[in-house]
Design a protein around this motif. Structure first.
Motif, PDB file in Angstrom:
ATOM      1  N   LEU B 212       9.597 -50.107   9.750  1.00 30.47           N
ATOM      2  CA  LEU B 212      10.703 -49.735  10.574  1.00 30.47           C
ATOM      3  C   LEU B 212      11.511 -48.830   9.908  1.00 30.47           C
ATOM      4  O   LEU B 212      12.083 -48.831   8.983  1.00 30.47           O
ATOM      5  CB  LEU B 212      11.360 -50.967  10.979  1.00 30.47           C
ATOM      6  N   ALA B 213      11.673 -47.726  10.592  1.00 35.79           N
ATOM      7  CA  ALA B 213      12.626 -46.509  10.193  1.00 35.79           C
ATOM      8  C   ALA B 213      13.972 -46.902  10.155  1.00 35.79           C
ATOM      9  O   ALA B 213      14.471 -47.559  10.970  1.00 35.79           O
ATOM     10  CB  ALA B 213      12.524 -45.426  11.198  1.00 35.79           C
ATOM     11  N   PRO B 214      14.658 -46.613   9.101  1.00 34.54           N
ATOM     12  CA  PRO B 214      16.227 -46.857   8.771  1.00 34.54           C
ATOM     13  C   PRO B 214      16.889 -46.432  10.141  1.00 34.54           C
ATOM     14  O   PRO B 214      16.437 -45.413  10.775  1.00 34.54           O
ATOM     15  CB  PRO B 214      16.440 -46.141   7.629  1.00 34.54           C
ATOM     16  N   GLY B 215      17.750 -46.979  10.601  1.00 34.75           N
ATOM     17  CA  GLY B 215      18.722 -46.687  11.659  1.00 34.75           C
ATOM     18  C   GLY B 215      18.418 -47.250  12.801  1.00 34.75           C
ATOM     19  O   GLY B 215      19.192 -46.962  14.020  1.00 34.75           O
ATOM     20  N   ILE B 216      17.069 -47.882  13.091  1.00 37.68           N
ATOM     21  CA  ILE B 216      16.819 -48.585  14.265  1.00 37.68           C
ATOM     22  C   ILE B 216      17.206 -49.843  14.382  1.00 37.68           C
ATOM     23  O   ILE B 216      16.758 -50.592  13.543  1.00 37.68           O
ATOM     24  CB  ILE B 216      15.509 -48.442  14.579  1.00 37.68           C
ATOM     25  N   GLU B 217      18.510 -50.101  15.148  1.00 42.18           N
ATOM     26  CA  GLU B 217      19.066 -51.321  15.122  1.00 42.18           C
ATOM     27  C   GLU B 217      18.526 -52.365  15.929  1.00 42.18           C
ATOM     28  O   GLU B 217      17.632 -52.175  16.938  1.00 42.18           O
ATOM     29  CB  GLU B 217      20.398 -51.208  15.571  1.00 42.18           C
TER      30      GLU B 217
END
Lengths: 225, 225
Positions: B212-217
């Motif tokens: 999962l890419a950083p910043g996807i909450e």
């Protein structure tokens, strides 16, 4: 010395019915895995054929070694059918645990993490009184281990009203999915959150019966759950 | 003015297959109860007949009004069978929730509190593209409501690889057990603890995919679960 294979755990022999047509890597046949999935469940789904059509009913079960036991009123449909049918009742018994929800970036790859066991076979009514008692104890102990020692055993009238079916664990497979989503490489850049939502399982505090006499405490075998 | 019955909720008409042979008081036929039990489940147990023998497989499902949708690979056994069989595939679909363990003073009266729905009918492959898309959305939204809006819809290749079965909710019943143990009057003085151990259900914290890419909450529709 000749080279010998390492000892391996006992396994069920795969058959045409227990090898999945797809996701073959999810199938397992070892006794230990099958037993643990069966022992963790409360309800199995019992399938049988009635007038040519399938019937699937939830029911309690218990396991003693390589035997699965189901029970019901002597008046219930599958129990009656197993008693009537001389060679027994062809059944399929399935137990499934849902462990998590798998959220992929694509709708297509959404899934669940699960563990299931499917047993094919012919169920027979248990007629031996000792086996019947052992099976009924196993059914109670399957709900709460040890409980058969802390309840009144079935009396003659109750035994007569209860039919027990035995199904041998022979044509059996487990199937499992674990881990995270399996997205397509071209979807990895999509902005959707992706991962697994695990299901939590456990127990709430025991609720005493309204007519429970004062002074009877929650037994240790429940307190530790 | 003539006396008229009070308006009552929509119900399914009982049939020979949906009236239980025993514990008839546990059966229910109203749409609302049936829908709520179906909507709360993740996995149904799909029963069908293969070579004269029953097969019971766990599978995901979705509901749109009075239609139940199941899906699978076009190569999977029941989906192939439904496609081959001109009049459709006779099935029985069962969804069960275990709500509590019922510990009576007597082994005989041990039970579980549960809610189940059993659907009998003939499943047909969905061929209309719009209905197929709606069914697949329902399957995703059944796992997590709203998720179909936050994932990539199926593309042409995925649609072609996925078969969808429709089963009408017509011959349907719910069955429920609630409340405490039903002990015999003569057992009320026995020293065993008696009551219900409720099962707890819920979710643990979401586990993000390792890629999962950083910043996807974590989305709101998961945070509220």
């Amino acid at each position: 010395m000749t080279e010998t294979a390492a000892p391996h755990p006992a396994t069920y022999t795969p058959t045409d019915r227990t090898v999945p047509t797809r996701s073959k890597e999810r199938a397992a046949y070892d006794h230990e895995m099958v037993h643990s999935i069966l022992d963790e469940g409360y309800v199995c789904h019992l399938g049988f054929v009635r007038d040519g059509a399938p019937v699937v009913l939830p029911t309690l079960y218990g396991r003693v070694g390589e035997h699965l036991y189901l029970h019901g009123s002597t008046g219930s449909r599958p129990l009656r059918m197993a008693g009537q049918a001389d060679p027994g009742l062809p059944v399929c018994v399935t137990v499934t645990h849902v462990d998590g929800l798998v959220l992929a970036r694509s709708a297509f790859h959404h899934s669940i993490n699960y563990r299931s066991v499917v047993v094919h076979g012919v169920a027979h009514q248990v007629t031996d009184p000792d086996e019947k008692r052992e099976a009924l104890d196993a059914l109670v102990d399957h709900v709460v281990p040890g409980r058969s020692y802390d309840s009144r055993p079935a009396n003659a009238k109750e035994l007569a009203a209860t039919a027990v079916l035995r199904l041998d664990l022979a044509e059996v497979s487990a199937k499992l999915r674990t881990g995270g989503p399996n997205d397509e490489p071209e979807d990895l850049g999509l902005p959707h959150w992706t991962g697994v939502l695990p299901l939590r399982k456990g127990y709430n505090a025991p609720i005493p019966a309204t007519d429970l006499a004062p002074g009877i405490e929650v037994p240790d075998y429940l307190a530790i759950l």
